[in-house]
Design a protein around this motif. Structure first.
Motif, PDB file in Angstrom:
ATOM      1  N   SER A  55       0.821  -1.217   0.000  1.00 19.02           N
ATOM      2  CA  SER A  55       0.000   0.000   0.000  1.00 19.02           C
ATOM      3  C   SER A  55       0.850   1.260   0.000  1.00 19.02           C
ATOM      4  O   SER A  55       0.372   2.332  -0.379  1.00 19.02           O
ATOM      5  N   ASN A  56       2.092   1.121   0.427  1.00 19.32           N
ATOM      6  CA  ASN A  56       2.956   2.301   0.515  1.00 19.32           C
ATOM      7  C   ASN A  56       3.889   2.466  -0.672  1.00 19.32           C
ATOM      8  O   ASN A  56       4.476   3.543  -0.853  1.00 19.32           O
ATOM      9  N   LEU A  57       4.086   1.428  -1.465  1.00 21.71           N
ATOM     10  CA  LEU A  57       5.155   1.440  -2.466  1.00 21.71           C
ATOM     11  C   LEU A  57       5.032   2.590  -3.456  1.00 21.71           C
ATOM     12  O   LEU A  57       6.039   3.188  -3.859  1.00 21.71           O
ATOM     13  N   GLY A  58       3.806   2.917  -3.868  1.00 17.73           N
ATOM     14  CA  GLY A  58       3.646   4.018  -4.815  1.00 17.73           C
ATOM     15  C   GLY A  58       4.136   5.330  -4.238  1.00 17.73           C
ATOM     16  O   GLY A  58       4.831   6.112  -4.906  1.00 17.73           O
ATOM     17  N   PHE A  59       3.796   5.592  -2.983  1.00 24.13           N
ATOM     18  CA  PHE A  59       4.240   6.822  -2.335  1.00 24.13           C
ATOM     19  C   PHE A  59       5.751   6.815  -2.103  1.00 24.13           C
ATOM     20  O   PHE A  59       6.426   7.834  -2.269  1.00 24.13           O
TER      21      PHE A  59
END
Length: 727
Positions: A640-644
């Motif tokens: 869930s965090n990888l894009g950010f």
């Protein structure tokens, strides 16, 4: 306390006898052997080797630290003591001092080959009892057309020497033409020296054949003008300079050491434990005793009556254990009117002397106050009513910090020491005692303080006032209670730090720097952006501290330019090449802070392998190889965090551009981080990450075509990475 009875004869018959305070007799400096274990040699060549030091492991104290000394013969000469390849010239038990000879770093043009040859110099006293003394040493650079800099622990210091055609160095003056001196930072164990290869001396080698950089005992150096245009400096010191060191038994405090009776080192009777300001402890003989406190019965009573020069007694001397008494001769105890008059006379003279010294001190304080622009600051404060800025007296800050007690220290750095204080109204403050200030900036100091005092931003530590009546001004800031970002990330406390918290800290820090660059008048470049200069309050809101450090440093181009005290791993390589501090220098350093937040790794790891010492280089290598996930912190690395995380990493990559012109501004960085935070607050963030680029705007989005080669590094890379050696 001991009492000495002094006898004074007047006119051949009047005798006055009265008690005077006698300070406890201090142990003499140990020039002679201070004792060794039975069967162990107490000398190597002409140098005394007192215990806890010893020749070979069986004769040295066995602790976590290495007290072993190697006694070796060099080139057929007599034996000499060495520690890690450095010649030991003195080991003193009484004052906890040592001296060693260290190599001089050279940068010389070889006309026969047409190349410049460099000989580096370094010292590494990690995992040893030694600290390099900041009080007894200085960094010296000699030469022309040269940029010499030194990594000292994780800090950088250095200077540029530019010699014009008509320059004329002067004996004893090391402050510009051909020579510069730099203070040595406190609490250090390691240094490594470098020369910038972009400074070419091939055109001046006949008159200036070499440049030199060395750490040297202050008392052992006096600049000679011939050092610049010859090799006399190197020849005079035979390629090595004396280095002064302090040493300790261990990093335990005295209280901790005493609790461990099996390892407590102060085993002699009449000995005591001494806590060192830098940490740790050592041992001393009690007042009135001398010898070796590390050996049983090593502290012996001083017979003061045998040394009338050091311990004068104008009467009858009687030695006692730990002291002596000095009594009047028989019949000399009467006091008549003339004697009383003499007492009154002595008291009057003493009082006059005290008054004179107080006036002298007050005059010196007034001189410092004027020198630092205090009068101008007063006038400006009068014209700007309502300004919340105070000029503190030295006495006020002495009281606030309990006379700058060691227990009040909040932190130490290359620029000074910060103490916690409590001023009137029970207001907690942080008092910074700076180490040095450039002579050219002293007159402007008061005016600059006024500019800095008007900075008002929720994410910048407020400057409350200053003290100008001391040689080096002191700064008073608001107190921030929750330590630093460095401590939060690297404090090994096991605390979970969410991505939202990291984004908040990054965004607030960027807003503060953007304010300094864009809203302050005149603009302020921080000059030393790093995680330890970002304080955190109770809510983990960021407060940028030590802003304005660059204002107090030299920024004009002249024959002599001292570099801003930077920190390895954060320093802009373009600044190291040009000596010009810009807003984009802060951007580069902020990019490294972003890496710390992403990876929870320190900017420099001297214990790592050569290609992994620098976090920035390791990060850029991972980015270019599409291996970002390998260095991300496990706490925040999830789907869930990888894009950010990718977006933040791309922003950090832009900040680390080798050319400042290709880096974004702090305003653009703050805007992008603000948008990232807002997007994280919405539940549809995962489904709309592809649309993030349009939300962020083209000015702050990553432009992959802008990025230049990340492997085109010169010697500046070595400055950032600290690759040439490690602790």
């Amino acid at each position: 306390m001991k009492l000495r009875y002094s006898c004074l004869l007047l006119c051949g018959h009047l005798v006055l006898c009265f008690p005077a305070i006698w300070m406890p007799a201090a142990a003499k400096a140990a020039d002679e052997p201070s004792g060794q274990r039975p069967g162990c040699p107490s000398k190597c060549g002409e140098v005394d080797i007192p215990f806890p030091f010893g020749i070979g492991p069986q004769c040295a104290m066995q602790t976590f630290y290495d007290f072993k000394i190697d006694c070796l013969s060099s080139n057929g000469s007599s034996n000499k003591p060495f520690f890690r390849g450095a010649e030991v010239t003195k080991l003193s038990v009484s004052d906890g001092k040592a001296s060693m000879n260290m190599n001089i770093s050279t940068y010389c043009y070889d006309s026969s080959s047409g190349t410049t040859k460099t000989r580096g110099a370094s010292a590494d006293f990690s995992d040893s009892p030694y600290w390099i003394s900041d009080k007894d040493n200085k960094v010296v650079v000699i030469g022309c057309q040269t940029l010499a800099y030194m990594q000292i622990n994780f800090a950088l210091t250095g200077c540029v020497l530019q010699c014009t055609e008509d320059f004329s160095p002067m004996n004893g003056v090391c402050s510009g033409a051909g020579c510069c001196e730099l203070d040595f930072p406190n609490g250090t164990w390691y240094y490594n020296s470098y020369f910038n290869e972009n400074y070419n001396n091939s055109q001046i080698w006949k008159t200036n054949p070499c440049s030199y950089m060395a750490v040297i005992e202050t008392t052992a150096f006096n600049f000679n003008a011939t050092y610049v245009n010859s090799t006399i400096f190197y020849d005079t010191y035979k390629g090595v300079t004396p280095l002064a060191l302090d040493w300790i038994i261990s990093m335990e405090s005295c209280d901790e050491a005493k609790r461990n009776t099996t390892s407590y080192a102060c085993i002699s009777g009449n000995s005591k434990c001494v806590s060192e300001p830098k940490g740790g402890y050592r041992c001393m003989c009690n007042d009135g005793y001398e010898g070796n406190p590390y050996i049983k019965d090593g502290c012996k009573d001083i017979d003061e009556c045998l040394d009338n020069t050091t311990y004068p007694c104008n009467g009858i001397c009687k030695n006692t254990m730990g002291g002596f008494t000095c009594s009047c001769y028989p019949g000399s105890s009467m006091m008549d009117g003339g004697s009383i008059g003499l007492v009154v006379f002595v008291i009057a003279i003493a009082s006059a002397w005290i008054i004179r010294e107080r006036r002298k001190l007050q005059h010196i304080k007034q001189q410092y106050f004027r020198q630092h622009g205090g009068l101008l600051l007063f006038e400006e404060m009068k014209s700007q009513q309502g300004i919340s800025f105070k000029i503190f007296s030295e006495e006020e800050l002495q009281q606030a910090t309990n006379k700058f007690n060691e227990q009040q220290i909040l932190g130490r750095g290359g620029n000074g020491t910060v103490y916690k204080g409590l001023v009137k109204g029970n207001i907690e403050v942080a008092v910074k005692r700076c180490m040095t200030i450039d002579d050219k900036k002293k007159k402007e100091f008061g005016k600059e303080m006024l500019i800095l005092s008007q900075i008002n931003h929720k994410n910048i530590v407020k400057l409350l006032g200053c003290c100008l009546e001391v040689e080096v001004p002191m700064l008073v800031y608001e107190f921030i209670p929750n330590n630093t970002l460095f401590h939060l990330i690297h404090g090994n406390h096991g605390r979970q730090i969410t991505l939202d918290t990291r984004l908040q800290i990054a965004h607030e820090s960027a807003e503060a720097l953007s304010y300094l660059h864009s809203c302050a008048s005149p603009p302020i470049f921080h000059g030393d952006v790093k995680s330890s200069n970002i304080l955190l309050d109770a809510n983990l809101s960021a407060k940028v501290s030590d802003f304005g450090a660059s204002i107090l440093a030299p920024t004009d181009e002249s024959q002599f330019v001292t570099l801003v005290q930077g920190t390895c791993g954060y320093l802009d390589p373009e600044y190291m090449r040009t000596c010009q501090l810009t807003d984009k220098s802060d951007v580069y350093s902020f990019g490294v802070v972003l890496l710390e937040l992403l990876t929870c790794k320190k900017p420099i790891n001297l214990f790592a392998s050569e290609h992994e010492k620098s976090l920035s280089v390791r990060f850029l290598t991972a980015m270019n190889g599409n291996k970002l996930e390998e260095i991300l912190d496990e706490q925040i690395k999830n789907d869930s965090n990888l894009g950010f995380l990718q977006e933040i990493a791309e922003l950090a990559k832009q900040c680390l551009e080798m050319s400042g012109a290709n880096r974004p501004s702090m305003k653009e960085i703050a805007g992008k981080l603000d948008t990232l935070r807002k997007v994280r607050q919405h539940p549809w963030e995962e489904q709309n990450l592809p649309e993030l680029e349009s939300l962020l705007g083209e000015h702050v989005m990553v432009n992959s075509q802008v990025m230049s080669s990340t492997r085109n590094f010169s010697i500046e890379e070595n400055v950032i990475m600290g690759l040439k050696s490690g602790r």
